[in-house]
Design a protein around this motif. Sequence first.
Motif, PDB file in Angstrom:
ATOM      1  N   ALA A  36       0.857  -1.185   0.000  1.00 41.99           N
ATOM      2  CA  ALA A  36       0.000   0.000   0.000  1.00 41.99           C
ATOM      3  C   ALA A  36       0.890   1.230   0.000  1.00 41.99           C
ATOM      4  N   THR A  37       0.319   2.325  -0.481  1.00 46.21           N
ATOM      5  CA  THR A  37       1.035   3.582  -0.331  1.00 46.21           C
ATOM      6  C   THR A  37       0.638   4.170   1.014  1.00 46.21           C
ATOM      7  N   TYR A  38       1.409   5.124   1.508  1.00 40.50           N
ATOM      8  CA  TYR A  38       1.115   5.665   2.829  1.00 40.50           C
ATOM      9  C   TYR A  38       1.497   7.132   2.893  1.00 40.50           C
ATOM     10  N   ASP A  39       1.036   7.785   3.941  1.00 40.92           N
ATOM     11  CA  ASP A  39       1.157   9.239   4.076  1.00 40.92           C
ATOM     12  C   ASP A  39       2.527   9.778   3.686  1.00 40.92           C
ATOM     13  N   PHE A  42       3.264   9.639  -0.201  1.00 40.37           N
ATOM     14  CA  PHE A  42       2.239   9.827  -1.217  1.00 40.37           C
ATOM     15  C   PHE A  42       2.374  11.129  -2.002  1.00 40.37           C
ATOM     16  N   TRP A  43       2.673  12.206  -1.280  1.00 39.51           N
ATOM     17  CA  TRP A  43       2.564  13.530  -1.915  1.00 39.51           C
ATOM     18  C   TRP A  43       3.821  13.869  -2.683  1.00 39.51           C
ATOM     19  N   ASP A  50      -3.820  13.934  -8.448  1.00 44.04           N
ATOM     20  CA  ASP A  50      -4.994  13.670  -9.266  1.00 44.04           C
ATOM     21  C   ASP A  50      -5.790  12.486  -8.712  1.00 44.04           C
ATOM     22  N   LYS A  51      -5.076  11.450  -8.286  1.00 43.59           N
ATOM     23  CA  LYS A  51      -5.757  10.289  -7.690  1.00 43.59           C
ATOM     24  C   LYS A  51      -6.465  10.679  -6.400  1.00 43.59           C
ATOM     25  N   ALA A  52      -5.797  11.530  -5.621  1.00 44.07           N
ATOM     26  CA  ALA A  52      -6.405  11.962  -4.368  1.00 44.07           C
ATOM     27  C   ALA A  52      -7.669  12.755  -4.647  1.00 44.07           C
ATOM     28  N   SER A  54      -9.589  12.545  -7.378  1.00 40.31           N
ATOM     29  CA  SER A  54     -10.608  11.578  -7.810  1.00 40.31           C
ATOM     30  C   SER A  54     -11.148  10.828  -6.612  1.00 40.31           C
ATOM     31  N   GLY A  55     -10.253  10.573  -5.666  1.00 40.33           N
ATOM     32  CA  GLY A  55     -10.675   9.933  -4.420  1.00 40.33           C
ATOM     33  C   GLY A  55     -11.726  10.767  -3.712  1.00 40.33           C
ATOM     34  N   THR A 122     -11.075  16.389   4.979  1.00 38.34           N
ATOM     35  CA  THR A 122      -9.663  16.148   5.271  1.00 38.34           C
ATOM     36  C   THR A 122      -8.882  15.893   3.991  1.00 38.34           C
ATOM     37  N   GLN A 123      -9.484  15.121   3.113  1.00 42.51           N
ATOM     38  CA  GLN A 123      -8.818  14.841   1.844  1.00 42.51           C
ATOM     39  C   GLN A 123      -8.568  16.143   1.075  1.00 42.51           C
ATOM     40  N   GLN A 126      -5.807  18.164   2.572  1.00 41.06           N
ATOM     41  CA  GLN A 126      -4.483  17.639   2.230  1.00 41.06           C
ATOM     42  C   GLN A 126      -4.063  18.073   0.836  1.00 41.06           C
TER      43      GLN A 126
END
Lengths: 487, 1132
Positions: A36-39, A42-43, A50-52, A54-55, A122-123, A126
Amino acid sequence: MMRKYIKQTWIIGVFAVMAATLLSCKKQINLAPENATYDEVFWVDGSNVDKALSGSYSMLRDAFRADNSYFIFGDIAANNFALGSDFWNYTSFIESGHFNFNYAPYLESSVKNWSRFYAIITQCHQIIDKSPGIPDSKFDGGAEQKKRLIGEAKFLRAYVYFYMQRVWGDVILTKTTFKDPQNIPPAGRAPESETLEFCLSDLQSASAMLDNSANKTHANKMSALALMAHVYAWKKDYTNAEKYCDSVIQDSPLALETIEDYKKIWEGNSQESILELNMKYDAISNEATADFFSRFLTAPYIKGRDGVNSSWPINPDLENEIFSEPELRKGIIMEDAAGGGGLKILTKYTNVNYFDPNNSNSYVVSNNLVLLRLADIYLLRAEARYKNGKTGDALLDLNVIRERAGLADYEETGSELFDEIANERRRELIGEGCIQFDLIRMEQLPKLFSDYTIDRIAKKGYFWPLDMRTLLKQDELLTQNEWWNNN
Amino acid sequence: MLAFLQAGASGYAQKKVTLSENNVSLKKVLKAITKQTNYDLVFIATDISNAKPITIKVHDATLDDALRLCFVNQPFEYSLDTKTIIVSEKKVTLLDEVLKAISISGRVLDETGQPLIAASVRELGVTGNAVQTNSKGEFNMSVAGAESSIVVSFIGYNSQTIKVGSEKSFTIKMQPNETILKDAVIIGYQKQSLRKTTSAVQMITGKQIENLPAPSFESLLQGRVAGVNIQNFTGEPGARNTFTIRGNTTISTDLNSEIDLANTLSSPLYIIDGIPISITDLAGSNATGSNAIAGINVNDIESIVVQKDAAATAVWGSRGANGVIVIKTKKGLSGSPIVRLSYYTGVTQRPELQRTVAGAEERRQKMGLINEYGTFAQLANIPQMLTDSLNPSYNNATDWQDLFYKSGRVSNYDVNISAGTDIMNYRLSVNYYDEDGIVRNTGFNRYSMRGNFDFKLSPKATSNLVVSASRMNRKRGLGRGIDQIVPISASSMPASFVKLADADYDFYYGQYDKLRDDNQTDQISFYSQTDVDLFKGFRYSLQGSVSALLDNRDRFQPKELDANGVSFAESDHNINSSYYLANVLSYNKSFDEGKHNLNLVGIQSFDFTNVKRTYAYGSNIPTDDIHVVQGSPQRDVFGSSNLKKSAMLSFTGQLSYDYLGRYLLSASYRTDASSRFGKDTKWGSFPAVSVGWIASDETFLKDVKWLSQLKLRGSYGLSGTQPTDFYAPFNVWDTPQTTYDGSSVAMPSFKKPLTLPNLTWNKSSQGNIGADIYLFDNRLNVTVDFYRKETKNPIFEFDFPFYTGYTKLSYNVPMNILNEGMDLSIQTRNLGKESPLQWTTNLNLGYNKNRIGSLPFGNRSFSMSSRDFNQNLLFTVGSPIYGWSQMLYQGVYNQLTDIPVNPITGKVLTYFKGNYAGKAGFPNWKDVNGDYDVWSDEDKGAQDGDLVPTGDPNPRFTGGIYNEFTWKRFSLGVLGIFTFKRDIINTFLSNEYANVFNFGGIANFANSRLPDLSKVDYWTPTKALDPNYKAAFPSLSPYSDNFYQFLPFSTMWNEKGDYFKIKTITVGYQLDPKLVGRLGLKGVRVYGIMDNIMTFQSSNVPDAELVTPQGEYSGGSYPLPKKVTLGLEVTF
């Protein structure tokens, strides 16, 4: 002598083995997830941002779908629909249940709990806070793309706060990412004005950062302007509301669909649509579901669903009250329910897709959820113009919508006009998750329903109660909405 | 014989001795000397009774001179301290003695006359001159001469010292030693004798559990170890049950998502032949649900040591907090090959089922309720199923329970070969275990192989290799998980009237051959240890292991069995592989003539685990002939793979020291770095210290005849637990397959709790005070321990402000959990040594009190849902983990006038947030908050409604009592186990009563099975006409208001979970060795075992043990079968 050598070799050997294992082990204890990716990692680039983003849209879609809460808040609570017997636990939300939003068996986590919307906030925080730190070169579209992504996040943040404000009343307002998870300051509910101010400033910058190039499934400049019009209207600042409606209607590439193409609005990417959430079917991506729009449908759209036990037919009283005049639109958005004994169903979302020919039980409804569209803004401007004393202009806007629906032009000018604008909204926007908010804003509830007493309106009893049992443990300063303290 | 004694002169070192002895024993002379000199006498040698008799005559000789005379030509030597004479075996090198050697031979037999194989025979006082008996119990050796003595020893038996004299051939019959005190236990990396250990440990020998019919050894420890609580909440063969040592420390935060309920309680760390195995980690990579350590053949086990206090567990640092189980498997023996065959077989028997009614009786009962409570209109509308008793579709009496249960068979085949030469010993074993389930289509079988090889590389180096492999197959039946072992939920079975089609029978009988569910677990492991003696006292040991657990589940379900007509196949493959490496350096030294004994061990070890998973799922498989994921349309295929890694690096130091073998001190210090913690918080250290005092060795107690041994012990230390999540400190993101408008999406896993990068060890501190008291020549042995275990700052998820997007935070929560209690074990030999009938009794009792010591946020309580959301679990200071809070059921409101009326509103008490006004026949629930409404929660902020803390599912007392009788070659063993002071809930009955209500109308009532109501005095309007009527049970009207009144959120279904169970009876007979010998066999034993025989309990559940760790009996769990087996064991 020989013995001594042997001994030394042993000892050297032993220490060599120990040292070797030690060195190789030290590295191994610093392990990071490979699944998994993690905090922390990620950035790093635009594609992740873009994924975030879309998330965020996807989370908003899930939040609305949870127990069909989008339609509960916007339509069920406005008494637009009758409820089939499968929905016994929704019955207290409608007029016959005295709009008792407190009694929500098995639905507490969706209608009385707003936590899922805070995940979206929150998303967005970020994206807005972390993206500026990523170099432009890491974005495929360079600085332009970066600006757009941040702009969309700002729009979404404003959209969510404004939505929550209209459902539950005053929110807990966080404006940025929390830095120290072990030291989160307790927070009380922010006054509406502060929240709306925050939304407006977000929308202001979003409208500057966005243009009109994006697809309707993403926020663009028009969405920001349209939402600002709504926020101002909610604030009863009708001057600004009218101003932003003007910019949407005049400066945009938008146009109303004709009545012949009316149903295209919910098929996705219509010229009338300003913003919509993608819920259309394609073979790979699972964005369409069976349970959301299908609430409105019976056979023949849903095979085998004879009778209305599993659906929400249109409240029969509405027909007498507001659909009494002959019109073209009604025939498009309403049909007789199969086995419904004269009840009608809403047919805005009818693209049912039985993608598996071998299995008649598996289907999805492939329509988009339209959040903002031009007709809504016309009616909003009619409302604003009326409030700003421009009755004639208000009539013009109202009749644009009426004409398309095949209704005769409206001519009254007094307070009847205002009520008619409200009724036109109820006709035009039924089943689009917004009527209840319009009724609140336009102060129609006491007129329509006797349960909305003066006391209930004064105590904002139109907002939904919070599940204090769960939420109070998480925030000691949280308070229940006043009306629901005693009801 | 003449003895003349005179007090010696003064002077300290110059003590004078006067002796005049003729041909008396050395012991006697030494006693005389000590009496004159006031010196203490310490024996390092085990037995000096075989010393040469002495004739001595001295007057005012110095102590040293006198002693020198005594020890001339003795196989012993002495040394002097300021106040002590220490006698030890003389250290003579083999070379010195070779010239004088004479050859002897002999045979060593056990108490029944069977040869003892691999017994050790050594010459007293001659280091290195030792042999082992061969497969016939025989030995040959050379000794110094007729004056020499030989010492014969064997684990579990009293050593014997025999003077050689003129004999050349010996037959030595050994006597078993009940106290097994001289046995060695491994504490961490140190071997200690049970006598000298300062830890709270209890040992089970392989003999005690061999041939017992169980798939896995853990369940066999039930009742045999004080402080170990084993509850078999499922009888499913091959599934894991709970195993806690000294109380539970785990809080599972979502009981409904637990796949394996055994995970909801803490489990110990297993050390199997030196390999540390975390059962919780293995459970995390388990698709079959099979018990990962069930691959071990019970009959391969030599000993199991249960280590309970911090002195023993701190050495395992980060993983030892919940106790450590050290398992040693049997090793190869010297001599020519011996083969042992062992076979048993028997039946597993269906237990009593829940009493229910069927056919006409069911119809009568249901019609009774309808007639009793129905209105005229309602009576006009009775479902056809009830009225149409002539209709063949409805006039059946299907016993639904009977469909799924059956009797089965259990068999076990064991073969092992053992042999050895000068350079190598080996033992090979092959085992096949097969148990049919008592639920149709369930069962477990296992093939296992094990090889233990010992190599002698050089005089200074030895090496061993342990290889084991096993394959387990488990049939899981047609049920849906642990709570629903049969295809139809136990609490909502259909009425008996319903007719079954042939296809239904095929399905329920598990004969549906298109259905595939393969659950296969393969385990393979290698362990090797090489020991090298470096130089005086120093030994280096390299230990390493590689092991892998392959856990695979493959399923296929044809479309006929799916409501939507969709077939599916899935394949779930998991590989859990671990590597373990340790460098161990030890130092052993005795100082000052053996008065100070010191052992130091330094260890560096490394552990690495790698978990891989491959999963594929496909639905709409093209035809039912394909039973794998093949040919599904693209959109119906799902696949994923996973990889998780975990590593731990450790440094450990261990010290044990004793003075005069009497004052004991042990200490250990371990520091671990685990990859499962934050970057800067990886390291944790775990110290422990313990002391012991063998008081009975003191002079002032020496003469107390009835006191065989008194040892006092105390220990304190820290140990820990690791999180089960390998990447606990990382806030991982979700990247679901779902897209948004075609673009892939990513978001933090908001559903999972937020976690912190500084996660670290949670530590348990444990203090222990204990005593070993052996009385009357070891006829009454008592071991008692008191402990207090405190679990601090566990990693746990706690409520977190929702406005962060997260609602839970997982961190080292500043709370503590206490487990306090006592372990008591008593062994008695009830008949004299000479009695032909021997009877020993062994009682193990554990008392444990579990409570929450403190909670964060000013001790704010919190609640959780139980499994199936039936009742509230309340976590509050002073209450136990998983304690319940419920509404208090106080009986029935017999008349309307009995129901309280709110004096302010004048309204009668309501139920369910005002939704139902009270009526006669309603249950009387206590209105705790006084709001004239009774309900389990409130909407207005107050959490608890009318809930009050009620039951505690954690047993207070657990244990067992074992009686063994031996007479000649017969043996009889009876094991009873017990659990006292535990609360349980009969959720099953609760659900069955709930069927009375028309959840879906009266048709559902007709269609559902009811409990047997014939003995229930339920409230009816007719009975209530009598104003003095007192109902024993609320109204059972199928037409009544339904506010879930029969669900167990009230105390209505709480019961006492106490039970005493006769668990196992073993009868054995050893055939006459002479008779057997004629057949060329070394020994034949026949035996019979009955397992799970009889339960004494007060509760109404079928088996008070068969409840979940949280105390609920759901009725759907797998019953505990009765087993009866007959076995045969042949050695040749």
